[in-house]
Structure formats: structure tokens, C-alpha cells
Design a protein around this motif. Structure first.
Motif, PDB file in Angstrom:
ATOM      1  N   ARG A   1       0.825  -1.218   0.000  1.00 37.18           N
ATOM      2  CA  ARG A   1       0.000   0.000   0.000  1.00 37.18           C
ATOM      3  C   ARG A   1       0.855   1.262   0.000  1.00 37.18           C
ATOM      4  N   ARG A   2       2.078   1.163   0.528  1.00 32.64           N
ATOM      5  CA  ARG A   2       2.948   2.339   0.528  1.00 32.64           C
ATOM      6  C   ARG A   2       3.995   2.246  -0.579  1.00 32.64           C
TER       7      ARG A   2
ATOM      8  N   GLY B   1      10.057  -5.093   6.361  1.00 34.44           N
ATOM      9  CA  GLY B   1       9.383  -3.805   6.491  1.00 34.44           C
ATOM     10  C   GLY B   1       8.613  -3.700   7.792  1.00 34.44           C
ATOM     11  N   ASP B   2       9.242  -4.079   8.896  1.00 33.47           N
ATOM     12  CA  ASP B   2       8.587  -4.055  10.207  1.00 33.47           C
ATOM     13  C   ASP B   2       9.678  -4.175  11.257  1.00 33.47           C
ATOM     14  N   SER B   3       9.519  -3.435  12.348  1.00 30.68           N
ATOM     15  CA  SER B   3      10.627  -3.356  13.314  1.00 30.68           C
ATOM     16  C   SER B   3      10.973  -4.695  13.953  1.00 30.68           C
TER      17      SER B   3
ATOM     18  N   SER C   1      16.910  -7.204   9.767  1.00 29.33           N
ATOM     19  CA  SER C   1      16.510  -6.076  10.587  1.00 29.33           C
ATOM     20  C   SER C   1      15.309  -5.395   9.963  1.00 29.33           C
ATOM     21  N   GLY C   2      14.708  -4.474  10.710  1.00 28.90           N
ATOM     22  CA  GLY C   2      13.500  -3.811  10.249  1.00 28.90           C
ATOM     23  C   GLY C   2      13.784  -2.444   9.647  1.00 28.90           C
ATOM     24  N   PHE C   3      13.015  -2.096   8.626  1.00 28.64           N
ATOM     25  CA  PHE C   3      13.176  -0.806   7.950  1.00 28.64           C
ATOM     26  C   PHE C   3      11.801  -0.252   7.607  1.00 28.64           C
ATOM     27  N   GLY C   4      11.723   1.055   7.406  1.00 23.54           N
ATOM     28  CA  GLY C   4      10.455   1.680   7.040  1.00 23.54           C
ATOM     29  C   GLY C   4      10.111   1.396   5.581  1.00 23.54           C
ATOM     30  N   ALA C   5       8.850   1.686   5.244  1.00 21.57           N
ATOM     31  CA  ALA C   5       8.373   1.372   3.894  1.00 21.57           C
ATOM     32  C   ALA C   5       9.134   2.146   2.824  1.00 21.57           C
ATOM     33  N   ILE C   6       9.585   3.350   3.144  1.00 19.36           N
ATOM     34  CA  ILE C   6      10.328   4.118   2.141  1.00 19.36           C
ATOM     35  C   ILE C   6      11.617   3.370   1.781  1.00 19.36           C
ATOM     36  N   GLU C   7      12.287   2.800   2.795  1.00 12.93           N
ATOM     37  CA  GLU C   7      13.518   2.067   2.489  1.00 12.93           C
ATOM     38  C   GLU C   7      13.226   0.726   1.842  1.00 12.93           C
TER      39      GLU C   7
ATOM     40  N   GLY D   1      13.090   1.188  -1.697  1.00  6.55           N
ATOM     41  CA  GLY D   1      14.435   1.150  -2.294  1.00  6.55           C
ATOM     42  C   GLY D   1      14.904  -0.277  -2.496  1.00  6.55           C
TER      43      GLY D   1
ATOM     44  N   ILE E   1      20.638  -2.112   0.137  1.00  3.61           N
ATOM     45  CA  ILE E   1      20.350  -1.154   1.200  1.00  3.61           C
ATOM     46  C   ILE E   1      21.651  -0.787   1.901  1.00  3.61           C
TER      47      ILE E   1
ATOM     48  N   ALA F   1       8.461   0.476  12.848  1.00  7.07           N
ATOM     49  CA  ALA F   1       9.018   0.869  11.554  1.00  7.07           C
ATOM     50  C   ALA F   1       8.099   1.826  10.810  1.00  7.07           C
TER      51      ALA F   1
ATOM     52  N   GLU G   1       6.533   4.388   8.867  1.00  6.51           N
ATOM     53  CA  GLU G   1       7.139   5.598   8.313  1.00  6.51           C
ATOM     54  C   GLU G   1       6.247   6.810   8.543  1.00  6.51           C
TER      55      GLU G   1
ATOM     56  N   ARG H   1      16.427   3.855  15.676  1.00  3.92           N
ATOM     57  CA  ARG H   1      17.183   3.684  14.445  1.00  3.92           C
ATOM     58  C   ARG H   1      16.328   3.748  13.176  1.00  3.92           C
ATOM     59  N   ILE H   2      15.132   3.150  13.200  1.00  2.00           N
ATOM     60  CA  ILE H   2      14.331   3.171  11.968  1.00  2.00           C
ATOM     61  C   ILE H   2      13.746   4.560  11.748  1.00  2.00           C
TER      62      ILE H   2
ATOM     63  N   ASN I   1      14.172   6.632   8.410  1.00  2.00           N
ATOM     64  CA  ASN I   1      12.982   7.079   7.674  1.00  2.00           C
ATOM     65  C   ASN I   1      13.016   8.586   7.455  1.00  2.00           C
TER      66      ASN I   1
ATOM     67  N   ASN J   1      15.346   9.592   4.803  1.00  2.00           N
ATOM     68  CA  ASN J   1      14.837   9.171   3.495  1.00  2.00           C
ATOM     69  C   ASN J   1      13.717  10.065   2.989  1.00  2.00           C
ATOM     70  N   PHE J   2      13.059  10.787   3.898  1.00  2.00           N
ATOM     71  CA  PHE J   2      12.010  11.730   3.488  1.00  2.00           C
ATOM     72  C   PHE J   2      12.533  13.160   3.433  1.00  2.00           C
TER      73      PHE J   2
ATOM     74  N   LEU K   1      15.139   9.688  -0.682  1.00  2.00           N
ATOM     75  CA  LEU K   1      15.319   8.440  -1.432  1.00  2.00           C
ATOM     76  C   LEU K   1      14.626   8.454  -2.794  1.00  2.00           C
TER      77      LEU K   1
ATOM     78  N   LEU L   1      16.474   7.840  -6.211  1.00  2.00           N
ATOM     79  CA  LEU L   1      16.208   6.682  -7.073  1.00  2.00           C
ATOM     80  C   LEU L   1      15.924   7.143  -8.510  1.00  2.00           C
TER      81      LEU L   1
END
Ligand code: SF4
Lengths: 424, 164
Positions: free
Chosen positions: A41-42, A120-122, A135-141, A144, A151, B63, B65, B86-87, B91, B94-95, B150, B154
């Protein structure tokens, strides 16, 4: 040069001959986990904006878990879009309402020692139990990653945490993590928590996953456990062949750690984290007598089959206290099936527990079991921030499945050892 | 350009910035509830160009965003804290929301007039007449940050044929 398992994985994934803690490197991603919450969705609108598809559909695992089953048209629309994304991009590893994504990776045996993975989750850190970096990352990453398959990460330092000896009956991995949240705080940015010692070696994969899952609460990059025969057997049980070099992914004996910490498991008591932070924890005795409205058994960290077994062990021959509600949301469809087959669900429901559908549910105030103003809940989940499970004025206490089940019987926080025939 | 400081304590978590109850709502709706559990006035009164100054581990937690996006939505000029989740930190970068490690956070009072240069690593408190130097954004990430985050980065890399 002597390296930790994490340094070896990051070095390998970055293709560099050498990498030092603190340096930022770009890594190739072996596997990416996308969930309904921060996934398609994102990400999809951004792919459209960029005019590109996904880098490798075979390396993407997609799960619906946060918004299942749909409770309103908004969540239904998110799920519909997630299914359309899977079809559009040919994502074969798509698990629709089959369980919480972190469990799907474990149940399917998708994580191998030495892999470099992103979620995409902590709580993607959960998978570190398999001796991989995840590891977890936000949807923007994750956008990517979906486009490039790579990454950036800072090469982390590692904290080695050893637990030695045997637990008292009624003490489990969750108690370790609640204690570590207090001891180490939640601000451990830039480090990986590497767990070892005889206690950890004796744990099954479900308990090891608790240590890695809640590395997120420590604020760490991730958590990791070096692979051993238990790891390899879990992969075989999931129908996967362990990679030929799987067992070799270990820290060198003279690897350099930021710190080494040693704890004795025999002395550990059941722990409880009081509102509103996992680090606000102490031995259960400190909170004895705290009245509760709801006991919740759910989430990736606290509703695996082993967790349900702990709950049933306490509930066998007992009843949930009238005026208190116990709700149980198994973390995956497979957990639900296994718990039905081995009689666990019968014990829980005969005691008065209410079964909820598989999914994230009330853990993040998304599904069934949300709290009203001023209500008090004791929960097997991993976060008790203000508003996390519903109303801002609600109070959430975090504890192990043993402790949550015991509290449901007593209607207040109690030491579960009293109900397990092993009084403190 | 300067803005007013909104001051918060330690360990402000992402559930407070982007509450789960509004997870399915639009970004606008979600941003309207940003920090509500700590300060209901924040989302109502914050102005573009204002800054957030906070204690340790700002953005600890999930996480999501939307936590970082909520501040972008309110056009916060920068977030200053001694340490970040950290996330959340990743984030925000990246924004294109400047996040700077700022050890002297406790000296800032709510409502102080601040200006920040994230590239140079400079923070000025006009109300208190103080000037601070902070670590700028890491070199390795400047390509992305200079591109504006980001997505624009990209786009540049796709156009240059660097991603196949
Ligand atoms: S169960 Fe809770 S902690 Fe686990 S992935 Fe879902 S929302 Fe996150």
C-alpha cells in the motif's frame, strides 16, 4: 582478522574484503519481507511514480497480518490491494492470512544462517534466531530494496550476551528480554545483540526468536544467535535443506565485542514491564496484586505454539476469573492447527479463554481485543507504549505467557510459579 | 529562516507520533493526532518551519514511516535530539526531514526561536543567543540527502542507468 558473525555477514553481503564498525556500506539483500501494513500500500504508488517493477519476485516474501481479518472497509481495501500486488508482480511467496510475517519466515524455513535480509517491520529482528542478519526498515527504504535489491547499513558493533544455567520452572526467554530492557535500556543504537551461553543453546527456535524479536525493544540494529544443530533441524522440519556452509556462520573465538555481559538464568525471576515502556520492568513480585481487566496472549513474540503450551499448562484444571477476560490470538494458522490437534485450544477455551483470529490483532490496536479508557491489560506482546493497544489512558503490563495466564486466573498480577507447583 | 521550538522529553515513541488507531486513515488525519498523547496542542498549533527538540531515543519503536511523515506533513524544519530510534532516524533522512544529534537539547526552552543548517551542522538559538555545532549528515548519505531523499535519488539513479 577475527570477526563476529554479524561482521562476517555484512562483509559478505557488501562484497568488501574488510569492513569496520561505524563504516556505512551497501549490502545486497538475499530476502525481503513485506507486510500489509508498510508493504504494497505504501510501496506500489512509489513504484508507479518511478515507473519500475520489483527487482526479484523470488526474493520477496509478502504476508497479510496487521489488518487481518478485515474489520472495516479501510482494512479490506488494504488487503485487496496487497493481493493485487502479489498477482501483478508474480510474488509466489505470498501468505494471505496465514499468520504473522515473522513466523511465516520461520515456519517456511526461508532464513538460512549467513543470509542478509530486510523486513518492512521493526520486529523483523525475530528471524535473527536463524543466524542471519535481518533487521527492520520503514516502507520508504523497503521501496528502495524492492527496486534495487540493496540497502545501506552502518557496520554494527556487537554486544555479546551470555545466559548460563537452567531457568526455574515458569521463567522463560520473555523474562530475559524484559530484564534486559531494564538493564540495558531501549537506546542501544548501532549495536547487534548476539545471544549465547548454555541457556540459549538449550532453547528451541521459538524461544530464541523471542530474544531476537525484542532486540527491537533494546533499540538495537538486530539480534542474532549463532547456528547450531537446533537451527539446522528447524530448517529440515520446515522442509528446507540447510546450506552446505550453514554451521560455519559463527563468531570467531577472538572476535572483538563492544561489551560482553554474563547473566545467570537460575536467579532470574518472572518479570513484568509496567506502563508505558518495556524498560519499566521488574520482578513480578513488585507488581503483585495489580488488578487487570484483560489478559491478552497474542503477537509474533507471544503467541507461538510454545507460548500457547505455557498458557495451557497454567490453565489446565483452572478457570479465568469472572470479570476478567482472557483473549488468545495464535500467531499463525499452523499454530492454530497444531494447538487444536494437541488439545491446547480445548484447555484454553474450557478455562474460559476466548480465541481470536490469527494476526497482529490488538498488539498494535489494529484488530480485535482493543482496550477502553483506563482499562488495565497484561499482555504477552512486546510493546506497552501509551495508546499501543487502544485508548491512551489504558495501561498495559508486559509479561510471559506463563505470567499472563496466571494473571487471568487470579484477576490480578501474580507469580506464575505459584500455579506451576514450583513456588518461589 | 527560524522557527519555534517544541520541546519533548526522553523516549518519545512512534506510537505517539503515528497512533495505531489512525493507521488506516489518510496521512492528514494521522498527522492531526501526532503527539496527541503527550501534547494535544502540538498538531493544532505547530507551524511550518517550527522545530522539534527532544530527549534521548526520539522515535523509538516501530518501523511505521508515518511517524517521520507526520513531521514532514507539519513541515518541521528539523528534529534535534541526542539520540534517535534507528528506523525513525533512517525514515526521516529518506524523506528529507533533517534529523540532527544534538547533545545540548536540555538547554532549549519551549518556544525558543531556533534556526538550523543541517548541511553545515549548525544550530542557533536566537532567544538565548547561543550557537552550537553538531555532526552534519554522514558523508556516505549526502548523495541521497542532497537529492532531496530516497525517491528523487532513485529517480536520478534510474535516469543515469545505475539501476538495472
Ligand atoms: S504482532 Fe505486534 S509486534 Fe508483531 S508484527 Fe504484529 S504488530 Fe508488530
Amino acid at each position: 582478522m577475527a570477526l563476529t558473525i554479524t561482521e562476517k555477514i555484512v562483509r559478505n553481503a557488501s562484497g568488501r574484503s574488510d569492513c569496520r564498525p561505524g563504516e556505512i556500506v551497501t549490502c545486497r539483500v538475499d530476502l525481503a519481507l513485506l507486510l500489509d501494513s508498510g508493504g504494497p500500500r505504501r510501496i506500489w504508488p512509489r513504484l508507479k511514480e518511478l515507473g519500475v517493477g520489483v527487482w526479484d519476485p523470488e526474493r520477496i516474501v509478502l504476508c497479510t497480518d496487521h489488518f487481518v481479518p478485515a474489520v472495516d472497509t479501510a482494512s479490506a481495501a488494504i488487503l485487496k490491494l496487497t493481493r493485487e500486488f502479489a498477482a501483478e508482480f508474480g510474488i509466489n511467496k505470498f501468505f494471505d492470512m496465514q499468520g504473522i510475517g515473522h513466523l511465516m519466515l520461520a515456519e517456511q524455513g526461508f532464513l538460512q544462517p549467513g543470509m542478509f535480509a530486510c523486513g518492512g517491520d521493526s520486529h523483523s529482528t525475530h528471524g535473527g534466531a536463524f543466524g542471519c542478519y535481518i533487521s527492520g526498515f520503514g516502507a520508504i527504504e523497503m521501496t528502495g530494496v524492492t527496486v534495487t535489491g540493496e540497502i545501506w547499513v552502518p557496520v554494527p558493533e556487537t554486544v555479546r550476551i551470555n545466559w548460563e544455567g537452567e531457568f526455574q520452572h515458569g521463567v522463560v526467554a520473555k523474562d530475559i528480554m524484559l530484564k534486559l530492557c531494564r538493564e540495558l535500556g531501549m537506546n542501544n543504537g548501532g549495536v547487534v545483540m548476539e545471544y549465547g551461553g548454555s541457556t540459549v543453546r538449550a532453547m528451541d527456535m521459538q524461544e530464541r526468536a523471542v530474544l531476537c524479536n525484542m532486540a527491537a525493544e533494546l533499540g538495537a540494529e538486530t539480534g542474532i544467535v549463532e547456528p547450531d544443530e537446533v537451527t539446522l533441524q528447524a530448517l529440515r522440519d520446515a522442509g528446507q535443506q540447510p546450506a552446505a556452509d550453514a554451521i560455519e556462520w559463527c563468531s570467531d573465538p577472538d572476535a572483538v565485542y563492544k561489551t560482553r555481559l554474563d547473566f545467570s538464568s537460575a536467579e532470574l525471576e518472572p518479570q513484568v514491564a509496567a506502563p508505558h515502556a518495556p524498560s519499566n520492568s521488574g520482578p513480578v513480585g513488585d507488581y503483585r496484586g495489580t488488578k487487570i481487566n484483560q489478559a491478552y496472549v497474542g503477537s509474533c513474540v507471544g503467541a507461538k505454539l510454545s507460548d500457547l503450551h505455557m498458557v495451557a499448562e497454567v490453565l489446565r484444571g483452572r478457570k479465568v476469573k469472572p470479570g476478567t477476560r482472557l483473549m488468545v490470538a495464535p500467531a499463525s494458522a499452523r499454530v492454530m492447527t497444531a494447538a487444536a490437534a494437541d488439545g491446547t485450544l480445548a484447555v484454553i477455551t474450557q478455562a474460559g479463554g476466548i480465541m481470536l483470529p490469527t494476526g497482529c490483532g490488538a498488539c498494535a490496536a489494529l484488530g480485535a481485543g482493543i482496550l477502553a479508557e483506563d482499562e488495565v491489560c497484561v499482555s504477552t506482546t512486546n510493546r506497552n507504549f501509551k495508546g499501543r493497544m487502544g485508548a491512551n489512558s489504558a495501561s498495559v503490563y508486559l509479561a510471559s505467557p506463563y505470567s499472563v495466564a496466571a494473571a487471568s486466573v487470579a484477576g490480578e498480577l501474580v507469580d506464575p510459579r505459584e500455579m506451576l507447583g514450583s513456588p518461589p | 529562516m527560524s522557527g519555534k521550538a517544541w520541546v519533548f522529553g526522553d523516549a518519545v515513541n512512534t506510537d505517539v507520533m503515528a497512533p495505531g488507531l489512525y493507521f488506516k486513515s489518510s496521512m492528514e488525519e494521522m498527522a492531526a493526532h501526532c503527539m496527541e498523547a503527550l501534547d494535544p496542542a502540538f498538531a493544532k498549533r505547530v507551524k511550518p518551519g517550527d522545530l522539534v527538540v527532544a530527549g534521548e531515543s526520539f522515535g523509538v519503536g516501530s518501523a511505521r514511516e508515518q511517524a517521520a511523515l507526520a513531521f514532514k506533513h507539519h513541515q518541521i524544519a528539523a528534529i534535534l535530539a541526542p539520540s534517535f530510534g534507528r528506523i525513525f532516524y533512517r525514515n526521516a533522512l529518506n524523506f528529507g526531514v533533517p534529523v540532527l544529534r544534538f547533545p545540548a537539547y536540555a538547554e532549549v526552552q519551549a518556544g525558543d526561536e531556533l534556526s538550523v543548517d543541517p548541511i553545515a551542522g549548525s544550530v542557533i538559538n536566537h532567544t538565548q543567543n547561543k550557537h552550537y555545532l553538531v555532526d552534519p549528515i554522514p558523508d556516505y548519505l549526502m548523495g541521497m540527502v542532497n537529492a532531496g531523499g530516497l525517491m528523487p535519488w532513485l529517480k536520478q539513479r534510474l535516469a543515469a542507468g545505475e539501476i538495472v
